[in-house]
Enzyme design. Structure first.
Site, mmCIF file in Angstrom:
data_model
loop_
_atom_site.group_PDB
_atom_site.id
_atom_site.type_symbol
_atom_site.label_atom_id
_atom_site.label_comp_id
_atom_site.label_asym_id
_atom_site.label_seq_id
_atom_site.Cartn_x
_atom_site.Cartn_y
_atom_site.Cartn_z
ATOM 1 C CE1 TYR A 193 -51.824 -11.381 55.985
ATOM 2 C CE2 TYR A 193 -50.505 -11.111 54.655
ATOM 3 C CZ TYR A 193 -50.759 -11.449 55.716
ATOM 4 O OH TYR A 193 -50.249 -12.486 56.773
ATOM 5 C CE LYS A 233 -50.849 -9.416 59.227
ATOM 6 N NZ LYS A 233 -50.613 -9.465 60.852
ATOM 7 C CB SER A 262 -51.973 -27.082 54.733
ATOM 8 O OG SER A 262 -52.477 -25.586 54.338
ATOM 9 C CG ASN A 263 -53.437 -26.236 49.097
ATOM 10 O OD1 ASN A 263 -54.487 -25.882 49.688
ATOM 11 N ND2 ASN A 263 -53.652 -24.829 48.044
ATOM 12 N N GLY A 281 -48.569 -21.491 38.519
ATOM 13 C CA GLY A 281 -47.442 -20.821 37.459
ATOM 14 C C GLY A 281 -46.502 -22.268 36.871
HETATM 15 P P1 NAD Z 1 -54.242 -18.009 61.256
HETATM 16 O O1 NAD Z 1 -55.369 -18.171 60.199
HETATM 17 O O2 NAD Z 1 -54.302 -19.704 61.384
HETATM 18 O O3 NAD Z 1 -55.040 -17.162 62.539
HETATM 19 C C1 NAD Z 1 -55.814 -15.873 62.607
HETATM 20 C C2 NAD Z 1 -56.618 -16.190 63.809
HETATM 21 O O4 NAD Z 1 -56.866 -14.674 63.864
HETATM 22 C C3 NAD Z 1 -57.062 -17.047 63.111
HETATM 23 O O5 NAD Z 1 -58.046 -17.495 64.473
HETATM 24 C C4 NAD Z 1 -58.838 -16.115 63.055
HETATM 25 O O6 NAD Z 1 -59.496 -16.004 63.394
HETATM 26 C C5 NAD Z 1 -58.319 -14.685 63.871
HETATM 27 N N1 NAD Z 1 -58.738 -13.263 63.600
HETATM 28 C C6 NAD Z 1 -59.089 -13.208 61.998
HETATM 29 N N2 NAD Z 1 -59.172 -11.474 61.609
HETATM 30 C C7 NAD Z 1 -59.978 -11.433 63.264
HETATM 31 C C8 NAD Z 1 -60.688 -11.056 63.992
HETATM 32 N N3 NAD Z 1 -60.668 -9.009 62.298
HETATM 33 N N4 NAD Z 1 -60.645 -10.188 65.049
HETATM 34 C C9 NAD Z 1 -60.350 -11.588 66.189
HETATM 35 N N5 NAD Z 1 -60.212 -12.667 65.530
HETATM 36 C C10 NAD Z 1 -59.728 -12.639 64.510
HETATM 37 O O7 NAD Z 1 -53.027 -17.286 61.070
HETATM 38 P P2 NAD Z 1 -51.765 -17.660 61.294
HETATM 39 O O8 NAD Z 1 -51.038 -18.215 60.049
HETATM 40 O O9 NAD Z 1 -51.911 -18.696 62.916
HETATM 41 O O10 NAD Z 1 -50.806 -16.393 61.692
HETATM 42 C C11 NAD Z 1 -50.829 -15.648 63.032
HETATM 43 C C12 NAD Z 1 -50.562 -14.417 62.976
HETATM 44 O O11 NAD Z 1 -49.189 -14.388 61.837
HETATM 45 C C13 NAD Z 1 -51.233 -13.487 61.149
HETATM 46 O O12 NAD Z 1 -51.115 -11.843 61.487
HETATM 47 C C14 NAD Z 1 -50.390 -13.375 60.303
HETATM 48 O O13 NAD Z 1 -50.706 -12.669 59.109
HETATM 49 C C15 NAD Z 1 -49.418 -13.610 60.491
HETATM 50 N N6 NAD Z 1 -48.274 -13.797 59.775
HETATM 51 C C16 NAD Z 1 -48.164 -15.403 59.359
HETATM 52 C C17 NAD Z 1 -47.341 -16.490 58.406
HETATM 53 C C18 NAD Z 1 -47.903 -17.807 58.090
HETATM 54 O O14 NAD Z 1 -46.581 -18.324 57.499
HETATM 55 N N7 NAD Z 1 -48.301 -18.234 58.837
HETATM 56 C C19 NAD Z 1 -46.775 -15.122 57.294
HETATM 57 C C20 NAD Z 1 -46.385 -14.057 58.311
HETATM 58 C C21 NAD Z 1 -47.102 -13.721 59.044
HETATM 59 N N1 UDP Z 2 -49.200 -22.610 45.795
HETATM 60 C C1 UDP Z 2 -49.370 -23.417 44.778
HETATM 61 N N2 UDP Z 2 -50.455 -24.033 45.153
HETATM 62 C C2 UDP Z 2 -50.711 -24.413 45.907
HETATM 63 C C3 UDP Z 2 -51.366 -22.560 47.197
HETATM 64 C C4 UDP Z 2 -50.097 -22.249 46.706
HETATM 65 O O1 UDP Z 2 -48.343 -23.140 44.187
HETATM 66 O O2 UDP Z 2 -52.188 -25.081 46.203
HETATM 67 C C5 UDP Z 2 -48.026 -20.974 45.836
HETATM 68 C C6 UDP Z 2 -48.736 -19.837 45.236
HETATM 69 O O3 UDP Z 2 -48.674 -19.405 44.649
HETATM 70 C C7 UDP Z 2 -47.339 -18.781 45.984
HETATM 71 C C8 UDP Z 2 -46.245 -19.785 47.574
HETATM 72 O O4 UDP Z 2 -46.874 -21.419 46.544
HETATM 73 O O5 UDP Z 2 -45.976 -18.794 45.051
HETATM 74 C C9 UDP Z 2 -47.172 -19.917 48.172
HETATM 75 O O6 UDP Z 2 -48.156 -20.029 48.775
HETATM 76 P P1 UDP Z 2 -48.947 -19.339 49.682
HETATM 77 O O7 UDP Z 2 -49.989 -18.826 50.046
HETATM 78 O O8 UDP Z 2 -48.733 -20.979 51.021
HETATM 79 O O9 UDP Z 2 -48.099 -17.822 50.464
HETATM 80 P P2 UDP Z 2 -47.819 -17.133 49.974
HETATM 81 O O10 UDP Z 2 -48.180 -16.719 48.196
HETATM 82 O O11 UDP Z 2 -48.508 -15.423 51.323
HETATM 83 O O12 UDP Z 2 -46.383 -16.582 50.360
#
Ligand code: NAD
Ligand code: UDP
Length: 312
Positions: free
Chosen positions: A143, A147, A187-188, A203
C-alpha cells in the site's frame, strides 16, 4: 463537467459523488466492488446524470471526461493486505491506466494518496517536504510503496506529457458509510461498543493518529482539484489522539461498561501521525471544521441505525 470517480462506490468516493451530483455535474463511478458497494451510491442510480461502471482499473478503459478523481484502492490494512499483489497492481497498473486516460482526453487528474507515504515518521507533525520512513519489504508496503509509485507516476506524466495533476495526501478519515467489517480503528471500536464486545486495542494503545471527518476531507479534495496548486498537499485534521484515548472516548459515548481487549500490535504500525496542514490552509484556504466528538457522534448515529436495521 463530466467527472470520473474511480473507487466511487467506496467510503470517501461515495461522499464525493454526493457533492458532485448536488453541484449538477455528470458523474461516472468506476468500481470493481472489492471494498465498495452499490448501496453507497444506489440513491443516484435513477438519475440520468449518474453512470455506474463495474470495472477493474488494472485493465484499461476508454471514456471521455474532464476531471478524474482517482480513489480506487482498498484503504484498510485488513483489505489491502488480503491480496497484496493485487493492491500493488491497483496502485501501479491502475494508476498508470488512469493517467493514460487523463493524458488522452486532457482531463485533470487528482490522486488520492496517503499519509502512509511518510511510513513510521521520525518527523512530527509531517510536512509535505518530509520524505518518509517506509519499510519497502514490510506487510504495509504493498500500500505505502504502491502509493509512492502512484505519486511518482503522476509527477512523471506531468513532467513528460503535461498531464494536469493534483496530489492529495489523505490522513485517517472516518464517517458514516464505513462498513462494519472495514477493519479500521474508528469503525471497529464503534461496532464493538454497539455490539457489546470488547474494544480491540492493538499494542498498548500509545500510538497516535489524527482523525478527519469525511465531509471536511471531501471539501479539501474538491478545493485541491479546482485550485491552481498541484501538491502534494496534506489533507487531514491535526487533532491527534492516542488509540487508547480514542477507545475511551468511544467507550464513554456508547457504552461505559464496554471492555477493552489489548491485542498484538501489527508489524510496522506507525507510532505517531499528525498532518502539518499549513499548505492546505494557505494555498486552499481549507481547514477542518468538525472536531472528533462531533464527527464521532454523527458516525455513531449512522452505525446505530444500520445495526438496528439488520436486527429488525
Ligand atoms: P474504500 O476501500 O472504502 O474505497 C476504495 C474503493 O476502491 C472501493 O469502492 C473499492 O471497491 C474500489 N477499488 C479497489 N480496487 C479497485 C480496482 N482495482 N478497480 C476498481 N475499483 C477498485 O476506501 P476509502 O477509505 O474510501 O479510500 C479511498 C481512497 O482514499 C483510497 O485510494 C485510499 O488509499 C485513500 N485514502 C483513504 C484514507 C482513509 O482514511 N479513508 C486515508 C488515506 C488515503
Ligand atoms: N487499531 C486498533 N484496533 C483496531 C484497529 C486498529 O488498535 O481494531 C490501531 C492500529 O494498530 C493503528 C491505529 O489503530 O495503530 C489505526 O489503524 P487503522 O487500521 O485505522 O489505520 P492506519 O494504521 O492505516 O493508520
Amino acid at each position: 463537467m463530466r467527472i470520473l470517480v474511480t473507487g466511487g462506490a467506496g467510503f470517501i468516493g461515495s461522499h464525493l459523488i454526493d457533492r458532485l451530483m448536488k453541484q449538477g455535474h455528470d458523474v461516472i463511478c468506476l468500481d470493481n466492488f472489492f471494498t465498495g458497494h452499490k448501496r453507497n451510491i444506489s440513491h443516484w442510480m435513477d438519475n440520468p446524470y449518474f453512470e455506474l461502471i463495474r470495472h477493474d482499473i488494472t485493465e484499461p478503459i476508454r471514456l471521455e471526461v474532464d476531471q478524474i478523481y482517482h480513489l480506487a484502492c482498498p484503504a484498510s490494512p485488513v483489505h489491502y493486505q488480503y491480496n497484496p499483489v493485487k493492491t500493488i497492481k491497483t496502485n501501479v497498473l491502475g494508476t498508470l491506466n488512469m493517467l493514460g486516460l487523463a493524458k488522452r482526453v486532457k482531463a485533470r487528474f487528482l490522486l488520492a494518496s496517503t499519509s502512509e507515504v511518510y511510513g513510521d515518521p521520525d518527523v512530527h507533525p509531517q510536512p509535505e517536504e518530509y520524505r518518509g520512513n517506509v519499510n519497502c519489504i514490510g506487510i504495509r508496503s504493498c500500500y505505502d510503496e504502491g502509493k509512492r509509485v502512484a505519486e511518482t507516476l503522476a509527477f512523471d506524466y506531468h513532467r513528460q506529457n503535461n498531464v494536469d495533476i493534483r496530489i492529495m495526501r489523505i490522513f485517517n478519515t472516518y464517517g458514516p458509510r464505513m462498513f462494519e467489517n472495514d477493519g479500521r480503528v474508528v469503525s471497529n471500536f464503534i461496532v464493538q461498543a454497539l455490539k457489546g464486545t470488547p474494544l480491540t486495542v492493538y499494542g498498548d494503545g500509545s500510538q497516535t493518529r489524527s482523525f478527519c471527518y469525511v465531509a471536511d476531507l471531501v471539501e479539501g479534495m474538491m478545493r485541491l482539484m479546482n485550485g491552481d496548486h498541484i501538491g502534494p498537499i496534506n489533507i487531514g485534521n491535526p487533532g491527534e489522539y492516542t488509540i487508547l484515548q480514542l477507545a475511551e472516548t468511544i467507550q464513554k459515548m456508547i457504552n461505559p461498561d464496554a471492555e477493552l481487549a489489548f491485542k498484538a500490535l501489527p508489524q510496522d504500525d506507525p507510532k505517531q501521525r499528525q498532518p502539518d496542514i499549513s499548505k492546505a490552509k494557505s494555498l486552499l484556504g481549507w481547514e477542518p471544521t468538525i472536531n472528533l466528538e462531533k464527527g464521532l457522534k454523527l458516525t455513531i448515529e449512522d452505525f446505530r441505525s444500520r445495526i438496528e436495521e439488520v436486527k429488525s
